[in-house]
Design an enzyme around this catalytic site. Structure first.
Site, mmCIF file in Angstrom:
data_model
loop_
_atom_site.group_PDB
_atom_site.id
_atom_site.type_symbol
_atom_site.label_atom_id
_atom_site.label_comp_id
_atom_site.label_asym_id
_atom_site.label_seq_id
_atom_site.Cartn_x
_atom_site.Cartn_y
_atom_site.Cartn_z
ATOM 1 N N ALA A 71 59.736 -1.380 53.121
ATOM 2 C CA ALA A 71 59.397 -2.292 52.036
ATOM 3 C C ALA A 71 60.180 -3.595 52.097
ATOM 4 C CB ALA A 71 59.613 -1.609 50.685
ATOM 5 N N GLN A 180 58.828 2.457 44.979
ATOM 6 C CA GLN A 180 59.153 3.644 44.193
ATOM 7 C C GLN A 180 57.925 4.330 43.593
ATOM 8 O OE1 GLN A 180 62.014 5.073 44.062
ATOM 9 N NE2 GLN A 180 63.419 3.510 44.810
ATOM 10 N N SER A 200 57.124 1.807 51.182
ATOM 11 C CA SER A 200 58.293 2.321 51.892
ATOM 12 C C SER A 200 58.108 3.795 52.187
ATOM 13 C CB SER A 200 59.553 2.112 51.045
ATOM 14 O OG SER A 200 60.679 2.707 51.652
ATOM 15 N N GLY A 201 58.184 4.174 53.456
ATOM 16 C CA GLY A 201 57.995 5.575 53.814
ATOM 17 C C GLY A 201 59.073 6.490 53.273
ATOM 18 N N HIS A 202 60.324 6.057 53.338
ATOM 19 C CA HIS A 202 61.411 6.982 53.003
ATOM 20 C C HIS A 202 61.638 7.151 51.509
ATOM 21 C CE1 HIS A 202 65.031 4.406 51.961
ATOM 22 N NE2 HIS A 202 64.195 3.492 52.402
ATOM 23 N N THR A 242 56.411 -3.045 69.324
ATOM 24 C CA THR A 242 55.823 -1.753 69.670
ATOM 25 C C THR A 242 55.740 -0.862 68.435
ATOM 26 O OG1 THR A 242 56.701 -1.900 71.902
ATOM 27 C CG2 THR A 242 56.053 0.286 71.117
ATOM 28 N N CYS A 325 71.138 -0.084 48.177
ATOM 29 C CA CYS A 325 71.329 -1.304 48.958
ATOM 30 C C CYS A 325 72.548 -2.094 48.503
ATOM 31 C CB CYS A 325 70.089 -2.184 48.863
ATOM 32 S SG CYS A 325 68.627 -1.406 49.587
#
Length: 374
Positions: A71, A180, A200-202, A242, A325
Site C-alpha cells: 500500500a 486495513q 496491502s497484502g500483509h 519482475t 511504521c
C-alpha cells in the site's frame, strides 16, 4: 506463549496462502515475463488468475489491478503519479485528512513543498470526517481527494459512500487507502466513484511485500498516472520490475478466501471485541475513535502509560501503541492529536488488533497485569 494482538501492523498468513506461496517459490518458479517456455506461461497464468481474484472482491475488472510492493508504494503512485497531469492542467489543489497513514501524508507534503495547495478535512474526537466538510473544501482546481477507509490506529470507519456522493458532481480523482479494509469491509469499496484503491497484502493474510493499486475507468479513461520508476515495462508500463509471482499468487488466494469468509470472520472478530470491552471497561478505560472496525480496539486507561503497559504485558500479549511504521519513535500519535485528545489520553493509548485466527487471549492475566500498573 505470547498471543499476537497486533494484526493491524501485520497479519499472519492463512495455511492455504502459505501453501500456494511455497508452490510458486519451489515448484512453479518461472518468470511471468518469460514467453519461450512452459515455466513462464504457468507463472503468467498465476498472475492473471490473481489479478482477477483481487478485482472480484470489489466488482472491478481484472485490467484495473496493478501489482505493487504494498500500500505504501500504491499510495505514492496514486499521489505522485498525478504530478505531470497537474502541472499540465494547473489543477494543484489536494484534499486529505490529518489522520491518514504517513504513506499518504508524506507524499502530499512533498507536493506541498512543490507549490501544491493542501486542505486537511477536520476530525473530532470520533476520528471521522464529515461529507459536508468535503463539500465545502472542493474547488474547481481540486485535483485529488485522498481519504483512508479504516484508520490503522483507531479503526474508525470513514463514510466513504457519503464522500462518493459528494464527489458524484465533481471530477476530482478519489483515492482510498484501503490497507486495513480490503478483504474485510469490501462492499463499499465496490463504489465506481472510487478512482484509485490502495491494497496491502500483509494486512489481509497474504505475505509482506505485495499489494496492488486498483485503477478504475471513469467513462473510458483511468486516472492519468505517470510511472515513478522506469525499466522493463511490466504492469503496462506503470510499475516496472519482475513480478513476484509467488507473492502475487498468495495475494490472490487471500482474496479468494476473503470473498467467501468476510462475514464469518467479521462476526468472529466482533465477538472478541465484545469480550475485550467487557473485560476492560471495569478498569475505567475509554475508547479512542467511534464507528470502529470489528478487528481493532484503541483504548486509554486512566493512570496507565502505554509504554509501561506494553512492557508489563509483553509476556502475555503482543500489542502496540500506534502505527508500526512509526513505532520506533515515541512522538505522540498524529492521529490521536488530530482528534483533539488530551496529552494524558494520547500517552496512555494502546492499540489491540486481532483476526479470525486469534485464539485463547489470556484476559484474566492481562487484567491482573494492568491492575498492577494502576
Amino acid at each position: 506463549m505470547t498471543v499476537y494482538l497486533d494484526c493491524n501492523a501485520t497479519s499472519p498468513v492463512t495455511p492455504d496462502v502459505a501453501k500456494i506461496v511455497m508452490r510458486y517459490m519451489t515448484e512453479e518458479y518461472g518468470n511471468a515475463g518469460s514467453r519461450t517456455h512452459e515455466f513462464g506461461a504457468v507463472a503468467k497464468q498465476a498472475v492473471e488468475k490473481a489479478r482477477g481474484q483481487v478485482a472480484s472482491l470489489v466488482l472491478a475488472d481484472k485490467s484495473d489491478v496493478y501489482f505493487t510492493s504494498g500500500a505504501t508504494e500504491s499510495n505514492n503512485l496514486a499521489i505522485l503519479g498525478l504530478v505531470p497531469y497537474a502541472e499540465k492542467t494547473g489543477r494543484k489543489h489536494i484534499i486529505t485528512t490529518p489522520i491518514e497513514h504517513k504513506a499518504v501524508l508524506e507524499p502530499i507534503e512533498q507536493l506541498a513543498a512543490r507549490g501544491f495547495e493542501v486542505t486537511y478535512l477536520p476530525v473530532d474526537e470520533t476520528g471521522m470526517v464529515k461529507a459536508e466538510d468535503l463539500q465545502r473544501a472542493l474547488r474547481d482546481d481540486t485535483l485529488l481527494v485522498s481519504v483512508m477507509h479504516i484508520n490503522n490506529e483507531t479503526g474508525s470507519i470513514q463514510p466513504i459512500a457519503a464522500l462518493c456522493e459528494v464527489l458524484a458532481s465533481h471530477d476530482a480523482f478519489f483515492h482510498v487507502d484501503a490497507a486495513q479494509s480490503f478483504g474485510k469491509y469490501s462492499a463499499v469499496l465496490a463504489n465506481s466513484r472510487i478512482d484509485m484503491l490502495s491494497i496491502s497484502g500483509h494486512k489481509m493474510y497474504a505475505p509482506k511485500g505485495i499489494g496492488a493499486l486498483l485503477l478504475r475507468r471513469r467513462g473510458y479513461a483511468r486516472a492519468p498516472l505517470a510511472p515513478l520508476m522506469f525499466g522493463g515495462g511490466q504492469e503496462r508500463g506503470l510499475r516496472p520490475g519482475t513480478l513476484p509471482v509467488a507473492l502475487i499468487a498468495g495475494l490472490g488466494q487471500a482474496c479468494e478466501e476473503a470473498s467467501h469468509e468476510q462475514a464469518s470472520r467479521q462476526a468472529y472478530c466482533e465477538a472478541i471485541k465484545q469480550q475485550l470491552r467487557e473485560a476492560l471497561l471495569p478498569l475505567g478505560c475509554v475508547e479512542n475513535g467511534q464507528n470502529t472496525a470489528s478487528h481493532v480496539l484503541n483504548i486509554s486507561i486512566p493512570g496507565v502509560n502505554s509504554e509501561a503497559a506494553l512492557v508489563g504485558l509483553k509476556r502475555l500479549v503482543a500489542i502496540s501503541n500506534g502505527s508500526a511504521c512509526t513505532s520506533q519513535s515515541y512522538t505522540p500519535s498524529h492521529v490521536l492529536t488530530a482528534m483533539g485528545l488530551d496529552e494524558e489520553r494520547i500517552e496512555g493509548a494502546i492499540r489491540i488488533s486481532w483476526c479470525h485466527m486469534t485464539k485463547d487471549i489470556p484476559l484474566a492475566e492481562v487484567i491482573d497485569s494492568i491492575k498492577k500498573l494502576l
